[in-house]
Motif scaffolding. Structure first.
Motif, PDB file in Angstrom:
ATOM      1  N   ILE A 217       0.838  -1.202   0.000  1.00 44.54           N
ATOM      2  CA  ILE A 217       0.000   0.000   0.000  1.00 44.54           C
ATOM      3  C   ILE A 217       0.875   1.255   0.000  1.00 44.54           C
ATOM      4  CG2 ILE A 217      -1.657   1.327   1.383  1.00 44.54           C
ATOM      5  CD1 ILE A 217      -2.738  -1.452   2.323  1.00 44.54           C
ATOM      6  N   ILE A 218       1.926   1.245   0.811  1.00 44.91           N
ATOM      7  CA  ILE A 218       2.856   2.380   0.829  1.00 44.91           C
ATOM      8  C   ILE A 218       3.477   2.575  -0.546  1.00 44.91           C
ATOM      9  CG2 ILE A 218       5.022   3.242   1.806  1.00 44.91           C
ATOM     10  CD1 ILE A 218       4.297   1.786   4.416  1.00 44.91           C
TER      11      ILE A 218
ATOM     12  N   ALA B  48       2.221   1.733  -3.404  1.00 48.39           N
ATOM     13  CA  ALA B  48       1.217   2.171  -4.373  1.00 48.39           C
ATOM     14  C   ALA B  48       0.850   3.643  -4.208  1.00 48.39           C
ATOM     15  CB  ALA B  48      -0.043   1.310  -4.248  1.00 48.39           C
ATOM     16  N   HIS B  49       1.157   4.218  -3.038  1.00 46.76           N
ATOM     17  CA  HIS B  49       0.792   5.618  -2.765  1.00 46.76           C
ATOM     18  C   HIS B  49       1.981   6.366  -2.154  1.00 46.76           C
ATOM     19  CE1 HIS B  49      -3.455   4.692  -3.539  1.00 46.76           C
ATOM     20  NE2 HIS B  49      -3.272   3.603  -2.830  1.00 46.76           N
ATOM     21  N   PRO B  50       3.067   6.512  -2.903  1.00 45.59           N
ATOM     22  CA  PRO B  50       4.263   7.168  -2.352  1.00 45.59           C
ATOM     23  C   PRO B  50       4.052   8.646  -2.034  1.00 45.59           C
ATOM     24  CG  PRO B  50       4.489   6.819  -4.716  1.00 45.59           C
ATOM     25  CD  PRO B  50       3.253   6.098  -4.305  1.00 45.59           C
ATOM     26  N   ASP B  51       3.001   9.234  -2.585  1.00 46.49           N
ATOM     27  CA  ASP B  51       2.694  10.630  -2.290  1.00 46.49           C
ATOM     28  C   ASP B  51       1.932  10.792  -0.978  1.00 46.49           C
ATOM     29  OD1 ASP B  51       0.571   9.221  -3.501  1.00 46.49           O
ATOM     30  OD2 ASP B  51      -0.450  11.105  -4.006  1.00 46.49           O
ATOM     31  N   ARG B  52       1.458   9.678  -0.414  1.00 40.35           N
ATOM     32  CA  ARG B  52       0.649   9.731   0.802  1.00 40.35           C
ATOM     33  C   ARG B  52       1.340   9.139   2.028  1.00 40.35           C
ATOM     34  NH1 ARG B  52      -4.885  10.618   0.486  1.00 40.35           N
ATOM     35  NH2 ARG B  52      -5.708  10.990  -1.606  1.00 40.35           N
TER      36      ARG B  52
ATOM     37  N   ALA C  91      -5.321  -0.179  -5.235  1.00 40.41           N
ATOM     38  CA  ALA C  91      -4.661  -0.655  -6.452  1.00 40.41           C
ATOM     39  C   ALA C  91      -4.869  -2.158  -6.636  1.00 40.41           C
ATOM     40  CB  ALA C  91      -3.173  -0.344  -6.391  1.00 40.41           C
TER      41      ALA C  91
ATOM     42  N   THR D 119      -5.685   5.456   6.240  1.00 41.66           N
ATOM     43  CA  THR D 119      -6.291   6.665   5.659  1.00 41.66           C
ATOM     44  C   THR D 119      -7.440   7.222   6.492  1.00 41.66           C
ATOM     45  OG1 THR D 119      -7.853   5.377   4.331  1.00 41.66           O
ATOM     46  CG2 THR D 119      -5.729   5.904   3.334  1.00 41.66           C
TER      47      THR D 119
ATOM     48  N   ARG E   2     -10.945   7.729   2.504  1.00 43.01           N
ATOM     49  CA  ARG E   2     -10.772   6.519   1.699  1.00 43.01           C
ATOM     50  C   ARG E   2     -10.086   6.928   0.397  1.00 43.01           C
ATOM     51  NH1 ARG E   2     -14.143   2.184   3.496  1.00 43.01           N
ATOM     52  NH2 ARG E   2     -15.765   2.880   4.945  1.00 43.01           N
ATOM     53  N   ILE E   3      -9.229   6.041  -0.096  1.00 42.84           N
ATOM     54  CA  ILE E   3      -8.550   6.298  -1.364  1.00 42.84           C
ATOM     55  C   ILE E   3      -8.658   5.052  -2.237  1.00 42.84           C
ATOM     56  CG2 ILE E   3      -6.960   7.973  -0.347  1.00 42.84           C
ATOM     57  CD1 ILE E   3      -4.813   5.803  -0.319  1.00 42.84           C
TER      58      ILE E   3
ATOM     59  N   GLN F 224      -5.454  -0.511   4.556  1.00 34.89           N
ATOM     60  CA  GLN F 224      -5.451   0.818   3.942  1.00 34.89           C
ATOM     61  C   GLN F 224      -6.430   1.747   4.639  1.00 34.89           C
ATOM     62  OE1 GLN F 224      -4.892   1.531  -0.407  1.00 34.89           O
ATOM     63  NE2 GLN F 224      -7.005   2.297  -0.328  1.00 34.89           N
TER      64      GLN F 224
END
Length: 384
Positions: free
Chosen positions: A20-21, A23-27, A279, A271, A275-276, A267
């Protein structure tokens, strides 16, 4: 950007958290982590995610890794686990280690004011009162990661908890859900590890096969949602589509559904309350599934679940003793020292011998854990 300290990075929950990290490096950013003996995997994680602090089990591994990654701070052992929890400033501690070893790092992170994403159910089983009191004292949210407790947590969003009639935990039944007790006499470790629905770590999969996992979840739900045991039910649901339900006074039932994918509750814990997108996730199509099945729980067939209810109702240090006995017995089964059915026999024997301490402090809880483990090993050695 949320900074995450991750305990148990090389385990099932840990690796899915890392996906998860990634898949969402901007978050999300991995700031610290712990692992056990899988040092090759630790090296791979460090290379990809660049945590600033890493804890491993053995000092020799820490020294070797320090030479390989001089820019990273390495620690080891039980104290290193606490350092990985709080040594680097972070927003969230995701605790996914297996067993009561997760207790002290959780308490340390609560005192540090971090949000706790709790996947280490044994922490709440062994010391639920202490953990919940600390979370309330420091005003720290505990967000559950287990699929069942995440389902309850989501179903209760915006609801008045005083209007709850029952919490209903669903159970797949595990690897041996269609076996009679007679058929369980000679089952193997390989058979026990073949879970029909979920991809989980070995200990959790064995707990699912004995149904102790559901028992631990009952005790966890009792603490997380301040719910009496008589208002926590278990229901067999082989498809693992409805992850748990809440029944209210007006007979309404709120449920959370989804395909069996642990990344979803992980996830959500990271979050919450947002929710986001997920992937590469399989969307739930009820028209393809067609039917969902439910059965009343048989507490005689699944004796470990009944023992967990007994331990929870007794309270004090009894759940601590039960959990410690189960951890050791499961390990002994996986190592081939005892049979599958002996797991629950050992748990029951330890519970019968235990002298419960009500309202225990942390040292009394830790001593109960240590003493129970020692007595289990003594019994098995004697039998051998």
């Amino acid at each position: 950007m949320k900074k995450i300290n991750l305990l148990g990075a090389t385990g099932s929950i840990g690796t899915q958290t890392l996906s998860i990290i990634a898949a969402h490096p901007d978050r999300f950013e991995l700031t610290a982590m712990s692992a056990g003996r899988n040092i090759q995997k630790v090296s791979e994680i460090i290379t990809r995610f660049h945590p600033k602090l890493v804890s491993v089990l053995k000092e020799a591994d820490a020294v070797r890794l320090q030479n390989e990654f001089p820019e990273v701070q390495f620690v080891h052992g039980d104290e290193g686990l606490i350092e990985a929890a709080v040594g680097m400033e972070a927003d969230i501690l995701l605790n996914s280690v297996i067993g009561s070893v997760g207790l002290r790092p959780t308490l340390a992170a609560i005192k540090a004011g971090m949000t706790i994403a709790i996947a280490n159910k044994e922490t709440l089983v062994a010391a639920g009162n202490l953990v919940m009191e600390a979370a309330q004292r420091y005003n720290v949210p505990l967000v559950p990661v287990d699929s069942e407790h995440s389902a309850l947590f989501q179903s209760l969003n915006g609801e008045n908890q005083k209007r709850i009639t029952n919490l209903i935990l669903t159970a797949s039944g595990g690897s041996f859900r269609d076996y009679t007790r007679d058929q369980l006499q000679n089952v193997t470790v390989v058979q026990a590890l073949a879970h029909p629905n979920w991809s989980m770590g070995n200990k959790l999969t064995i707990d699912s096969a004995t149904m102790m996992n559901k028992g631990l979840e009952v005790i966890e739900a009792h603490h997380l949602f301040a719910m009496p045991y008589d208002q926590i039910e278990c229901l067999l649901h082989k498809e693992s589509i409805i992850h748990s339900m809440v029944e209210f006074e007006d007979t309404s039932v709120m449920a959370q559904l989804g395909s069996p994918d642990m990344r979803v509750p992980i996830q959500y814990a990271l979050t919450y309350p947002d929710r986001i997108p997920m992937a590469d996730a399989k969307r739930l199509r009820l028209d393809e599934i067609g039917k969902l099945h439910f059965e009343k729980m048989d507490y005689e067939r699944f004796k470990a679940l009944s023992l967990a209810y007994d331990a929870g109702r007794e309270g004090g240090t009894m759940p601590t003793a039960m959990n410690a006995a189960n951890e050791v017995a499961v390990q002994l089964f996986m190592e081939g020292h005892i049979s599958f059915m002996q797991i629950e026999e050992i748990i029951e024997q330890m519970m019968q011998q235990h002298q419960t301490i009500q309202n225990p402090n942390l040292e009394e809880i830790l001593e109960t854990d240590r003493d129970t483990r020692k007595r289990v090993y003594g019994i098995v050695k004697y039998k051998d």
